[in-house]
Design a protein around this motif. Structure first.
Motif, PDB file in Angstrom:
ATOM      1  N   ALA A  55       5.980  -7.463   0.809  1.00 39.26           N
ATOM      2  CA  ALA A  55       6.504  -6.517  -0.373  1.00 39.26           C
ATOM      3  C   ALA A  55       5.652  -6.018  -1.160  1.00 39.26           C
ATOM      4  O   ALA A  55       5.613  -4.771  -1.554  1.00 39.26           O
ATOM      5  N   GLU A  56       4.239  -6.501  -1.439  1.00 41.82           N
ATOM      6  CA  GLU A  56       3.390  -6.121  -2.112  1.00 41.82           C
ATOM      7  C   GLU A  56       2.576  -5.049  -1.409  1.00 41.82           C
ATOM      8  O   GLU A  56       2.446  -4.077  -1.914  1.00 41.82           O
ATOM      9  N   SER A  57       2.754  -4.977  -0.103  1.00 47.42           N
ATOM     10  CA  SER A  57       1.913  -3.807   0.697  1.00 47.42           C
ATOM     11  C   SER A  57       3.030  -2.726   0.610  1.00 47.42           C
ATOM     12  O   SER A  57       2.473  -1.413   0.426  1.00 47.42           O
ATOM     13  N   LYS A  58       4.285  -3.019   0.789  1.00 44.13           N
ATOM     14  CA  LYS A  58       5.027  -1.756   0.676  1.00 44.13           C
ATOM     15  C   LYS A  58       5.281  -1.049  -0.635  1.00 44.13           C
ATOM     16  O   LYS A  58       5.416  -0.013  -0.700  1.00 44.13           O
ATOM     17  N   GLU A  59       5.167  -1.982  -1.762  1.00 51.90           N
ATOM     18  CA  GLU A  59       5.014  -1.385  -2.977  1.00 51.90           C
ATOM     19  C   GLU A  59       3.641  -0.761  -3.520  1.00 51.90           C
ATOM     20  O   GLU A  59       3.906   0.488  -3.992  1.00 51.90           O
ATOM     21  N   LYS A  60       2.641  -0.938  -2.852  1.00 52.69           N
ATOM     22  CA  LYS A  60       1.539  -0.067  -2.894  1.00 52.69           C
ATOM     23  C   LYS A  60       1.772   1.071  -2.029  1.00 52.69           C
ATOM     24  O   LYS A  60       1.036   2.250  -2.564  1.00 52.69           O
ATOM     25  N   MET A  61       2.166   1.202  -0.679  1.00 54.30           N
ATOM     26  CA  MET A  61       2.505   2.563  -0.309  1.00 54.30           C
ATOM     27  C   MET A  61       3.432   3.493  -1.056  1.00 54.30           C
ATOM     28  O   MET A  61       3.240   4.507  -0.871  1.00 54.30           O
ATOM     29  N   ARG A  62       4.375   2.564  -1.680  1.00 54.18           N
ATOM     30  CA  ARG A  62       5.409   3.612  -2.412  1.00 54.18           C
ATOM     31  C   ARG A  62       4.491   4.398  -3.536  1.00 54.18           C
ATOM     32  O   ARG A  62       4.692   5.314  -3.798  1.00 54.18           O
ATOM     33  N   GLN A  63       3.738   3.479  -4.239  1.00 49.39           N
ATOM     34  CA  GLN A  63       3.046   3.851  -5.437  1.00 49.39           C
ATOM     35  C   GLN A  63       2.139   5.036  -4.890  1.00 49.39           C
ATOM     36  O   GLN A  63       1.836   6.142  -5.691  1.00 49.39           O
ATOM     37  N   THR A  64       1.600   5.079  -3.584  1.00 49.74           N
ATOM     38  CA  THR A  64       0.499   6.082  -3.319  1.00 49.74           C
ATOM     39  C   THR A  64       1.369   7.206  -2.815  1.00 49.74           C
ATOM     40  O   THR A  64       0.735   8.281  -3.346  1.00 49.74           O
TER      41      THR A  64
END
Length: 204
Positions: free
Chosen positions: A3-12
């Motif tokens: 979930a953390e990686s997905k959130e980083k991608m979304r923020q990017t």
């Protein structure tokens, strides 16, 4: 994917679409990676064309340079330039430091760094290994640059070997003296003997 990686991608993705400067940096980064990939592939093609003995000789000479550096038998780096475009760049002379500072200010240069190629050349009946100074990526292509304060027969021997080496890679190699750097400073852009600049503008 966590979930953390997905959130980083979304923020990017959010930053990319909302911040024009971020989008430009992302595009420049992808362009640099693609350029390096093409350069690496071309370099492998050249190495594949070498015979085994030349590769052995090249490896021995490179290892000899490494041993001399580790033992202190080396001129070493005189200073470090902290570049926004290239990170920390080690400079061997005041002229190299000046050149790096110029590259940071030239709009037609989007990336540069130390060149790690080992080129075999002959001088005075002996074989040597030569490492060019910089790899500069401009809006018109990649250029290998050697900075020198003075000319000599050995400098020309290095240049002849480097020109042939990079010709096989499809890249341009240029030898620049202080006068060439001054002309670039006067024009406010990185210029060399090709790729959009007249040779008379950049060469002695």
């Amino acid at each position: 994917m966590s979930a953390e990686s997905k959130e980083k991608m979304r923020q990017t993705q959010l930053r990319k679409y909302s911040d024009p400067e971020f989008s430009k940096r992302m595009a420049d980064s992808k362009r640099t990676v693609a350029s390096r990939a093409r350069y690496s592939a071309a370099r492998r093609r050249v190495i594949d064309g070498y015979d085994d003995q030349r590769l052995i000789d090249l490896s021995r000479m490179a290892m000899g340079n490494l041993v001399r550096t580790m033992s202190g038998d080396s001129r070493g780096h005189r200073s470090v330039h902290h570049s926004q475009k290239a990170g920390d760049i080690h400079c061997d002379s005041d002229l190299e430091l000046r050149f790096c500072r110029d590259l940071d200010g030239f709009d037609n240069v989007f990336a540069y760094g130390r060149c790690d190629d080992c080129i075999v050349y002959s001088f005075d009946g002996r074989r040597h290994v030569y490492n060019p100074d910089f790899c500069v990526q401009t809006d018109e292509g990649t250029v290998i640059v050697e900075i020198k304060g003075a000319d000599s027969d050995q400098v020309r021997a290095k240049m002849d070997a480097a020109v042939e080496y990079y010709r096989r890679l499809g890249l341009e190699y240029v030898l620049m003296f202080e006068g060439d750097i001054e002309r670039c400073e006067e024009r406010g852009r990185f210029m060399y003997g090709g790729g959009g600049a007249d040779e008379a503008d950049c060469k002695d």
